[in-house]
Design an enzyme around this catalytic site. Structure first.
Site, PDB file in Angstrom:
ATOM      1  N   LYS A  93      55.296  27.906  29.894  1.00 12.06           N
ATOM      2  CA  LYS A  93      56.320  27.681  30.917  1.00 12.06           C
ATOM      3  C   LYS A  93      57.723  27.778  30.326  1.00 12.06           C
ATOM      4  O   LYS A  93      58.590  28.453  30.862  1.00 12.06           O
ATOM      5  CB  LYS A  93      56.108  26.318  31.575  1.00 12.06           C
ATOM      6  CG  LYS A  93      56.946  26.128  32.815  1.00 12.06           C
ATOM      7  CD  LYS A  93      57.977  25.063  32.617  1.00 12.06           C
ATOM      8  CE  LYS A  93      58.885  24.966  33.820  1.00 12.06           C
ATOM      9  NZ  LYS A  93      59.849  23.880  33.642  1.00 12.06           N
ATOM     10  N   ASP A  96      55.374  25.656  36.850  1.00 11.55           N
ATOM     11  CA  ASP A  96      54.957  24.311  36.479  1.00 11.55           C
ATOM     12  C   ASP A  96      54.059  23.783  37.592  1.00 11.55           C
ATOM     13  O   ASP A  96      53.755  24.500  38.538  1.00 11.55           O
ATOM     14  CB  ASP A  96      56.165  23.397  36.258  1.00 11.55           C
ATOM     15  CG  ASP A  96      57.118  23.464  37.429  1.00 11.55           C
ATOM     16  OD1 ASP A  96      56.650  23.461  38.586  1.00 11.55           O
ATOM     17  OD2 ASP A  96      58.335  23.543  37.193  1.00 11.55           O
TER      18      ASP A  96
END
Length: 212
Positions: free
Chosen positions: A123, A141
DNA sequence: AACTCGGGGCA
DNA sequence: TGCCCAGAGTT
């Protein structure tokens, strides 16, 4: 009434753009290095904590070369105000040293290189790749994953599939805004446990069956 | 795949 | 006061 994914995308951008502030990371952080460090620090911390901290931190060490030779205790004391202070202080110092040793003090623009840095996972790498290097990747996320699936932008169980699904349907220029908007929407309204569907501005275009 | 990490936020 | 959070890393 059903909407195409393209229609939903346009609707979301307008609706969420009205209620959430503009993403500001690219304005605050004037180098890929500062964006990278701020993103590492931002994991599991609040925006407010990170903004206060990075302001002080980048005063002391604005780039990898400076940070790599900064006293570890100085960094630790600065980072102490947010979560995982010991790990994060260690991580960002190690990152700066590795950047100096292996990448001439610059942030590499490749996924593999980024993910090899301590504290940087998929991420965080995607945030840097999309935000600093304008590569067509989508940071996903848990919020972005959950919200995208509920609305019906994608239908997938794995965050990685959400990533590739979203990047296909979201115009490149909107990727950073979308990450920001979907994240905030997931945090404050489309919550995992008790989503506040009444009053949700996306209600009309959302597939989520459990609208309260 | 499941677990741990540390402290802030909130019920 | 005790549960939950949200990524990265480890087992």
């Amino acid at each position: 009434m059903s909407f195409s994914v393209e229609e939903k995308i346009g609707f979301i951008r307008t609706a969420l753009g009205r209620i959430y502030p503009e993403p500001k990371s690219e304005l605050i952080y004037d180098s890929p290095f500062q964006l990278l460090i701020a993103t590492i620090l931002a994991a599991q911390a609040t925006d407010r904590q990170v903004n206060i901290l990075t302001k002080k931190l980048f005063d002391v060490c604005p780039d990898a070369t400076t940070m790599s030779v900064t006293d570890p205790e100085t960094i630790r004391d600065l980072v102490r105000s947010i979560n995982y202070c010991n790990n994060k202080a260690k991580n960002i110092l190690a990152v700066s040293k590795k950047l100096v040793e292996e990448y001439e003090g610059e942030v590499p623009a490749s996924r593999d290189a980024l993910e090899s840095l301590p504290g940087v996972g998929r991420k965080t790498a995607n945030v840097v790749l999309s935000n600093a290097f304008r590569q067509p990747v989508m940071p996903v996320d848990t919020h972005v994953h959950r919200v995208s699936n509920r609305i019906g932008l994608v239908k997938t169980s794995k965050p990685e599939d959400t990533e590739t699904g979203l990047i296909k349907v979201i115009p490149e220029a909107w990727v950073i805004d979308f990450h920001h908007y979907l994240l905030l929407h997931g945090r404050y309204t489309c919550k995992a446990k008790k989503p506040e569907c009444q009053g949700c501005v996306l209600r009309d275009i959302c597939d989520y069956p459990d609208k309260n």
